[in-house]
Design a protein around this motif. Sequence first.
Motif, PDB file in Angstrom:
ATOM      1  N   PHE A  11       1.335   6.955   4.421  1.00 18.19           N
ATOM      2  CA  PHE A  11       2.226   6.861   3.265  1.00 18.19           C
ATOM      3  C   PHE A  11       3.593   6.276   3.610  1.00 18.19           C
ATOM      4  CE2 PHE A  11      -0.118  10.770   1.432  1.00 18.19           C
ATOM      5  CZ  PHE A  11      -1.119   9.963   0.925  1.00 18.19           C
ATOM      6  N   TYR A  43       4.201  10.829  -2.501  1.00 19.22           N
ATOM      7  CA  TYR A  43       3.942   9.390  -2.394  1.00 19.22           C
ATOM      8  C   TYR A  43       3.673   8.775  -3.766  1.00 19.22           C
ATOM      9  CZ  TYR A  43       1.355   5.122  -1.135  1.00 19.22           C
ATOM     10  OH  TYR A  43       0.906   3.823  -1.032  1.00 19.22           O
ATOM     11  N   ALA A  77       2.591  15.791   0.320  1.00 17.74           N
ATOM     12  CA  ALA A  77       2.908  14.421   0.732  1.00 17.74           C
ATOM     13  C   ALA A  77       2.259  13.405  -0.207  1.00 17.74           C
ATOM     14  CB  ALA A  77       2.437  14.185   2.164  1.00 17.74           C
ATOM     15  N   THR A  78       1.023  13.702  -0.626  1.00 19.51           N
ATOM     16  CA  THR A  78       0.315  12.791  -1.533  1.00 19.51           C
ATOM     17  C   THR A  78       1.001  12.719  -2.889  1.00 19.51           C
ATOM     18  OG1 THR A  78      -1.774  13.338  -0.426  1.00 19.51           O
ATOM     19  CG2 THR A  78      -1.910  12.242  -2.575  1.00 19.51           C
ATOM     20  N   SER A  88       7.712  10.834   0.005  1.00 21.59           N
ATOM     21  CA  SER A  88       6.561  11.320   0.773  1.00 21.59           C
ATOM     22  C   SER A  88       6.990  12.412   1.749  1.00 21.59           C
ATOM     23  CB  SER A  88       5.906  10.162   1.533  1.00 21.59           C
ATOM     24  OG  SER A  88       5.410   9.179   0.662  1.00 21.59           O
TER      25      SER A  88
END
Length: 219
Positions: A122, A196, A192-193, A162
């Motif tokens: 990412f 992002y 984090a996903t 992210s």
Amino acid sequence: MKETDIKTLLYAHFLCIFSVILSVLIPSFFVENFSVLDTHLTWLCVCSLFVTAINLVLYLVSKPNASSKRSSLSHKVTRFLKCCIYFLVSCFIFHVIFVLYGAPLIELVLETFLFAVILSTFTTVPCLCLLGPNLKAWLRVFSKNGVTSIWENSLQITTISSFLGAWLGAFPIPLDWERPWQVWPISCTLGATFGYVAGLVISPLWIYWNRKQLTYKNN
């Protein structure tokens, strides 16, 4: 700043978001009982591959920082190998940082490393695609007033979001909710996903709303 450039950036980001969605949908046709939670490590690998592939295709097609000089095949191969080394180094650095911040040192090593891989996907992969293996360019982009294009501006936002999502994802782990997604490092990778994806959505909108105030210096 042309609005067509912002639209191109927006379309590119939609494709990146679509790659994350595909990483959830497509493997379910080939892997039995596939899900983000139950087969989390498999999903991390698939998501990393999909996002990396889309980033490579997008930057090869759009070439936002294309050089006017033609490079030889040997130069391209050397650049590609350097990018691979940078990515691996990034994964190991993130892994060490996670351990220093409390991740298990010996147990769950694979889980921790794959978390490092997805976070590198990412953050490091877009940097490599846009800026190449050039640490000076990385430092310039992430310094104050260092960006020279809307692509670099969006790179700032998606990278920071992210990291922020991964950091916020760690907060539910010590809580006694006893939820399956609290197992290390699921909540962090999901954070984090989401961070992002949020950065991909926010950055073109933020650039569009502030387009009159934004000025970029040419290198």
